[in-house]
Motif scaffolding. Structure first.
Motif, short mmCIF file in Angstrom:
data_model
loop_
_atom_site.label_atom_id
_atom_site.label_comp_id
_atom_site.label_asym_id
_atom_site.label_seq_id
_atom_site.Cartn_x
_atom_site.Cartn_y
_atom_site.Cartn_z
N SER A 147 -8.03 -6.37 -0.30
CA SER A 147 -7.89 -6.87 0.65
C SER A 147 -9.39 -6.95 1.31
O SER A 147 -10.66 -6.08 0.95
CB SER A 147 -7.46 -5.82 2.03
OG SER A 147 -7.80 -4.63 1.56
N ALA A 148 -10.31 -7.60 2.05
CA ALA A 148 -11.07 -7.89 2.42
C ALA A 148 -11.84 -5.90 3.10
O ALA A 148 -13.18 -6.11 2.84
CB ALA A 148 -11.56 -8.53 4.46
N ASP A 149 -11.34 -5.70 4.15
CA ASP A 149 -11.35 -4.69 3.64
C ASP A 149 -11.38 -2.98 3.01
O ASP A 149 -12.43 -1.99 3.23
CB ASP A 149 -11.06 -3.53 5.29
CG ASP A 149 -9.44 -3.62 5.28
OD1 ASP A 149 -8.51 -3.98 3.59
OD2 ASP A 149 -9.12 -3.26 6.21
N TYR A 156 -6.69 3.32 -2.69
CA TYR A 156 -6.29 2.60 -1.58
C TYR A 156 -5.58 3.29 -1.13
O TYR A 156 -4.96 4.07 -1.14
CB TYR A 156 -5.72 1.22 -2.22
CG TYR A 156 -6.82 0.21 -2.97
CD1 TYR A 156 -7.38 -0.32 -2.46
CD2 TYR A 156 -6.71 0.50 -4.48
CE1 TYR A 156 -8.34 -1.38 -2.78
CE2 TYR A 156 -8.05 -0.19 -4.84
CZ TYR A 156 -8.59 -0.77 -4.49
OH TYR A 156 -9.18 -1.66 -5.21
N LYS A 167 -9.28 -1.79 1.91
CA LYS A 167 -8.18 -0.89 1.84
C LYS A 167 -6.65 -0.93 1.29
O LYS A 167 -6.00 0.21 0.94
CB LYS A 167 -8.13 -0.43 3.73
CG LYS A 167 -9.04 0.25 3.98
CD LYS A 167 -8.51 0.41 5.67
CE LYS A 167 -10.15 0.88 6.47
NZ LYS A 167 -10.08 1.03 8.13
#
Length: 75
Positions: free
Chosen positions: A11-13, A51, A15
C-alpha cells in the motif's frame, strides 16, 4: 520452499501487503480452497511480518466467491 504468487503489492502508506493469485475460472469449492492456500502462502512470505495487515485476494475471470475480484468485465 518455492512458491508461486501472481500479485504482491504494498500500500502507499507501507502498512498493508496485498498477496493475490489470478485464475481463469473457479467453482465456489475451488475458490475457497485456493484462497485458503493463498493465505498460508502469504503467511510464509519472509517479509510479511513487516506489515500491519496482509490482505489476500483471488482475481477470477469466471466464478469464485465474494472474496474474489471479478475480472469478467475485461472481456
Amino acid at each position: 520452499m518455492a512458491m508461486e504468487i501472481d500479485v504482491v503489492a504494498e500500500s502507499a502508506d507501507g502498512k498493508t501487503l496485498l498477496v493475490g493469485e489470478t485464475k481463469l475460472a473457479l467453482s465456489e469449492v475451488e475458490a475457497r480452497h485456493a484462497l485458503a492456500e493463498l493465505k498460508v502462502k502469504a503467511a510464509l512470505l519472509p517479509f510479511a511480518s513487516r506489515y500491519e495487515r496482509v490482505e489476500t485476494r483471488l482475481f477470477v475471470a469466471e466464478g469464485g466467491i465474494p472474496d474474489c475480484i471479478d475480472l469478467s468485465w475485461l472481456e
